[in-house]
Write an enzyme that holds these catalytic residues in place. Structure first.
Site, short mmCIF file in Angstrom:
data_model
loop_
_atom_site.label_atom_id
_atom_site.label_comp_id
_atom_site.label_asym_id
_atom_site.label_seq_id
_atom_site.Cartn_x
_atom_site.Cartn_y
_atom_site.Cartn_z
N HIS A 1 -1.98 7.86 7.32
CA HIS A 1 -0.90 8.67 6.39
C HIS A 1 -1.46 9.79 6.01
CE1 HIS A 1 2.93 6.47 6.12
NE2 HIS A 1 2.25 5.26 5.62
N HIS B 1 -3.98 1.83 7.99
CA HIS B 1 -2.61 2.26 7.87
C HIS B 1 -2.30 3.46 6.62
CE1 HIS B 1 1.77 1.48 8.07
NE2 HIS B 1 1.70 2.24 6.90
N GLU B 2 -3.05 3.19 5.65
CA GLU B 2 -2.81 4.35 4.66
C GLU B 2 -3.61 5.30 4.88
OE1 GLU B 2 -0.49 3.64 3.01
OE2 GLU B 2 -0.03 1.52 3.06
N GLN C 1 3.38 9.82 1.06
CA GLN C 1 4.73 9.09 1.09
C GLN C 1 5.68 9.39 -0.17
OE1 GLN C 1 2.81 5.24 2.27
NE2 GLN C 1 4.76 5.06 3.05
N CYS D 1 6.11 -0.36 7.48
CA CYS D 1 5.90 1.07 6.40
C CYS D 1 7.12 1.17 5.40
CB CYS D 1 5.48 1.92 7.33
SG CYS D 1 4.98 3.55 6.46
N LEU D 2 6.87 1.57 4.50
CA LEU D 2 7.98 1.75 3.45
C LEU D 2 8.68 3.06 3.98
CD1 LEU D 2 6.49 1.09 -0.04
CD2 LEU D 2 7.99 -0.35 1.11
N GLY E 1 0.86 -1.33 0.03
CA GLY E 1 -0.10 -0.12 0.19
C GLY E 1 0.86 1.11 -0.07
NI NI Z 1 2.95 3.26 5.78
#
Ligand code: NI
Length: 161
Positions: free
Chosen positions: A135, A131-132, A51, A89-90, A46
């Site tokens: 963000h 989670h997304e 990000q 998370c990236l 995701g």
């Molecule tokens: Ni993330």
């Protein structure tokens, strides 16, 4: 299409509240294409627009059963149950920890054709969505950890920053 630069912990854009998308135009469609390509290149499931440095309410999620879900201006309108599963998370590489979330959620959003859609998901997909969407509010999953757990990852976060 292009692979975009991934913003990591310490980048201010990750802490901003993202802007509503006023119109789903070519700029947004191009952003979505690039976000999908970036997500694949980075090996994520995701990605949220902040990000990649864009403070707009756009998320993409890669699901096995339903392909890629693209949500514009997503809002959680219903939550049920509880879960606690490990997340990463990236933007926070190398940090993994269980996070308390709702087990099932219903989200309203726009799709790429600017249609209003409503989806209900549970389990892994519900966690990915929460989670997304976090963000987009300027939150990272590490904000939801206990103070003790945050202390344990303090050094790792310093390394990323
Ligand atoms: Ni993330």
């Amino acid at each position: 299409m292009a692979i975009l630069k991934l913003h990591k912990y310490g980048s201010p854009v990750l802490r901003e509240k993202a802007m509503q998308v006023a119109k789903v135009d070519n700029e947004i469609r191009e952003l979505v294409e690039n976000m999908i390509e970036t997500m694949y290149a980075e090996g994520g499931v995701g990605l949220a627009a902040p990000q990649v440095g864009v403070s707009k309410k756009v998320i993409v999620i890669d699901t096995e059963e339903k392909g890629i879900i693209v949500l514009i201006n997503p809002v959680i309108i219903k939550r049920e149950g509880e879960s606690k599963e490990e997340e990463g998370c990236l933007s926070v590489p190398g940090v993994y920890s269980p996070v308390r979330r709702s087990y099932s959620i219903t989200v309203e959003a726009l799709d790429l054709d600017e249609n209003k859609i409503r989806i209900t998901q549970e389990g892994f997909l519900a966690i990915a969505l929460q989670h997304e969407i976090d963000h987009l509010e300027g939150y990272l999953f590490i904000d939801r950890l206990s103070p003790a757990k945050r202390l344990m990852i303090k050094d790792k976060l310093k390394e990323i920053e």
